[in-house]
Design an enzyme around this catalytic site. Structure first.
Site, PDB file in Angstrom:
ATOM      1  N   ARG A  48      14.397  25.322  28.270  1.00 40.77           N
ATOM      2  CA  ARG A  48      14.860  25.924  27.409  1.00 40.77           C
ATOM      3  C   ARG A  48      16.512  26.041  27.554  1.00 40.77           C
ATOM      4  O   ARG A  48      17.311  26.017  26.509  1.00 40.77           O
ATOM      5  CB  ARG A  48      14.320  27.365  27.061  1.00 40.77           C
ATOM      6  CG  ARG A  48      15.186  28.145  26.078  1.00 40.77           C
ATOM      7  CD  ARG A  48      14.352  29.193  25.502  1.00 40.77           C
ATOM      8  NE  ARG A  48      13.278  30.194  26.539  1.00 40.77           N
ATOM      9  CZ  ARG A  48      13.705  31.022  27.422  1.00 40.77           C
ATOM     10  NH1 ARG A  48      14.800  31.379  27.498  1.00 40.77           N
ATOM     11  NH2 ARG A  48      12.758  31.580  28.144  1.00 40.77           N
ATOM     12  N   TYR A 100      24.585  23.159   1.142  1.00 39.84           N
ATOM     13  CA  TYR A 100      23.160  22.838   1.317  1.00 39.84           C
ATOM     14  C   TYR A 100      22.260  24.077   0.979  1.00 39.84           C
ATOM     15  O   TYR A 100      22.543  25.201   1.433  1.00 39.84           O
ATOM     16  CB  TYR A 100      22.950  22.414   2.655  1.00 39.84           C
ATOM     17  CG  TYR A 100      21.562  22.200   3.214  1.00 39.84           C
ATOM     18  CD1 TYR A 100      20.665  21.064   2.439  1.00 39.84           C
ATOM     19  CD2 TYR A 100      20.893  23.063   3.939  1.00 39.84           C
ATOM     20  CE1 TYR A 100      19.492  20.857   2.885  1.00 39.84           C
ATOM     21  CE2 TYR A 100      19.335  22.755   4.373  1.00 39.84           C
ATOM     22  CZ  TYR A 100      18.711  21.626   3.796  1.00 39.84           C
ATOM     23  OH  TYR A 100      17.349  21.519   4.185  1.00 39.84           O
ATOM     24  N   ASP A 172      30.592  21.863   8.132  1.00 38.16           N
ATOM     25  CA  ASP A 172      29.077  21.274   8.050  1.00 38.16           C
ATOM     26  C   ASP A 172      29.497  19.669   8.035  1.00 38.16           C
ATOM     27  O   ASP A 172      29.887  19.427   6.703  1.00 38.16           O
ATOM     28  CB  ASP A 172      28.118  21.697   7.163  1.00 38.16           C
ATOM     29  CG  ASP A 172      26.645  21.233   7.300  1.00 38.16           C
ATOM     30  OD1 ASP A 172      26.871  19.898   7.830  1.00 38.16           O
ATOM     31  OD2 ASP A 172      25.971  21.799   6.884  1.00 38.16           O
ATOM     32  N   LYS A 197      19.635  13.806   9.955  1.00 36.39           N
ATOM     33  CA  LYS A 197      19.928  12.814   8.789  1.00 36.39           C
ATOM     34  C   LYS A 197      20.525  11.396   9.212  1.00 36.39           C
ATOM     35  O   LYS A 197      19.923  10.743   9.989  1.00 36.39           O
ATOM     36  CB  LYS A 197      21.219  13.749   7.692  1.00 36.39           C
ATOM     37  CG  LYS A 197      20.621  15.199   7.359  1.00 36.39           C
ATOM     38  CD  LYS A 197      19.371  15.052   6.533  1.00 36.39           C
ATOM     39  CE  LYS A 197      18.801  16.420   6.484  1.00 36.39           C
ATOM     40  NZ  LYS A 197      19.616  17.606   6.003  1.00 36.39           N
TER      41      LYS A 197
HETATM   42  C1  LIG Z   1      19.689  18.788   5.922  1.00 30.53           C
HETATM   43  C2  LIG Z   1      21.003  19.604   6.007  1.00 30.53           C
HETATM   44  C3  LIG Z   1      20.983  20.823   6.769  1.00 30.53           C
HETATM   45  C4  LIG Z   1      19.939  21.420   7.404  1.00 30.53           C
HETATM   46  O1  LIG Z   1      19.172  20.741   8.460  1.00 30.53           O
HETATM   47  P1  LIG Z   1      17.754  20.268   9.054  1.00 30.53           P
HETATM   48  O2  LIG Z   1      17.868  19.541  10.250  1.00 30.53           O
HETATM   49  O3  LIG Z   1      16.857  20.062   7.687  1.00 30.53           O
HETATM   50  O4  LIG Z   1      17.417  21.861   9.434  1.00 30.53           O
HETATM   51  C5  LIG Z   1      22.244  21.359   6.987  1.00 30.53           C
HETATM   52  N1  LIG Z   1      23.340  21.184   6.170  1.00 30.53           N
HETATM   53  C6  LIG Z   1      23.315  19.953   5.439  1.00 30.53           C
HETATM   54  C7  LIG Z   1      24.624  19.628   4.725  1.00 30.53           C
HETATM   55  C8  LIG Z   1      22.112  19.204   5.296  1.00 30.53           C
HETATM   56  O5  LIG Z   1      22.048  18.094   4.356  1.00 30.53           O
END
Ligand SMILES: *Cc1c(COP(=O)(O)O)cnc(C)c1O
Length: 380
Positions: A48, A100, A172, A197
């Site tokens: 963890r 998002y 982000d 992604k």
């Molecule tokens: C998909 C996404 C998230 C969240 O990520 P997960 O891995 O699905 O929890 C946050 N910010 C953006 C811009 C995203 O495309």
């Protein structure tokens, strides 16, 4: 020796020798580690807190973002929630209005319950941020390009304001990744990525990252990380190390495809508007060019009727109708019903996320096949 970004994707800032000369990082599928003696540690005690496979991923990701420390979380949303542990209760945050959908859901429900307060503005105009500041504003939270309407925020200008008002700057960086955009070099304090992604890149693994630029923040985040336990598993850490090795190739190829598709879409009679940062008439084109080395491969577009939007999603054959983005497979989503289904209707409509609005994540297939697919799906 200082490596270029393509090499950093593969080795981090230096090439490491793994046990037995293994070229790939071993998967240490262990929950716990023995102690050599009383009060002694091999450097690893319990997964963890840390695990050697994950440490290797964090080393590479940290080198890419240019941070002081990076933690690998099990999802992007876990990373976002964890990153807000840096703020005291009753903090106010000014964020991009086009975010998002999962972030908006977290902010408006669980974030508010934690005593955090959020104001959404169009951050592409710095004046809107200034107008939204309150006495208790502690942070700015930016997506650039924003999701899904691809607005660009000038990170240098935002940083100036953050310094003047003593605000934490969160970015982000999911859409461009550190391959194209390095928010820490532009002044960000905290960079968040959904590793699900482009970083993972194959639509097969969930992950998230927080990179911080300051030692004190690194300590706070590490403490919260081991306490909450939103850590990435050893196997998924391996998957991310593997995915990031080809990040440069995939980002370049997907962008090349996206540019061609955006130009083609613009010429189609049933397409009313194309939102792609790489188009010279995009309002954020120049700012984006000044702060990153690419535009990425996310395109949103508007078609003429709701019926056409719905039919397109059913008719695509090479492109898949599915949530998510950033993988080698091209995906099309209906933001109104999917990614942004939880965004309040007024906010969504103001942004233009309506019945005719579609989002396309361009993958690395043959661009000819993708255009042929879009052509048949758009036709009556
Ligand atoms: C998909 C996404 C998230 C969240 O990520 P997960 O891995 O699905 O929890 C946050 N910010 C953006 C811009 C995203 O495309």
């Amino acid at each position: 020796m200082k490596f270029d970004v393509e090499t950093v994707c593969i080795h981090g800032n230096e090439r490491i020798e793994y046990p037995y000369g293994s070229l790939s990082v071993p998967i240490f599928q262990a929950a716990t580690f023995t102690h050599p003696g009383i009060g002694e540690s091999t450097g690893y005690d319990y997964t963890r807190e840390s695990n050697p496979t994950r440490t290797e991923l964090e080393r590479i990701m940290n080198a890419l973002e240019g941070g002081v420390d990076t933690v690998a979380c099990n999802t992007g949303m876990a990373a976002i929630a964890l990153a807000f542990e840096l703020l005291p209760p009753e903090s106010h945050v000014v964020c991009s209005e086009d975010l998002y959908g999962g972030s908006v859901r977290y902010f408006d429900t669980m974030g508010e319950r934690k005593g955090l307060h959020f104001t959404y503005v169009d951050t592409s105009d710095i004046q809107n941020i200034k107008d939204a500041l309150q006495d208790n504003t502690k942070a700015l939270y930016i997506e650039t390009p924003s999701n899904p309407t691809m607005q660009i925020t000038d990170l240098r200008k935002v940083k100036e304001l953050a310094v003047e008002k003593d605000l934490l700057l969160y970015v982000d960086n999911t859409f461009l990744t550190p391959y194209f955009q390095k928010p820490i070099a532009l002044g960000a304090d905290v960079v968040i990525s959904s590793g699900t992604k482009f970083l993972s890149g194959h639509n097969d693994t969930l992950a998230g990252f927080i990179t911080v630029a300051d030692k004190k923040h690194a300590e706070q985040i590490r403490y919260a990380y081991k306490t909450i336990g939103c850590c990435l598993s050893p196997f998924d850490s391996y998957m991310l190390v593997r995915g990031i090795k080809t990040l440069a190739l995939r980002m370049e190829r997907a962008q090349e495809n996206a540019e061609k598709i955006a130009l083609w879409l613009q010429e189609q009679p049933h397409v009313a508007k194309v939102y792609y940062v790489g188009l010279k008439d995009h309002p954020g084109y120049e700012v984006n060019k000044s702060q990153c080395s690419g535009y990425g491969s996310m395109i949103s577009f508007r078609v003429d009727t709701e019926e056409r939007a719905r039919k397109m999603l059913e008719k695509v054959k090479v492109i898949a109708y599915a949530e998510s983005l950033g993988g080698v497979e091209s995906l099309m989503t209906y933001p109104m019903l999917q990614t942004h289904g939880d965004v309040p209707v007024e906010q969504r409509e103001k942004l233009g996320i309506t019945e005719t609005f579609l989002r396309l994540s361009v993958g690395v297939e043959s661009v000819g096949d993708l255009i042929n697919d879009l052509e048949q799906a758009l036709s009556d």
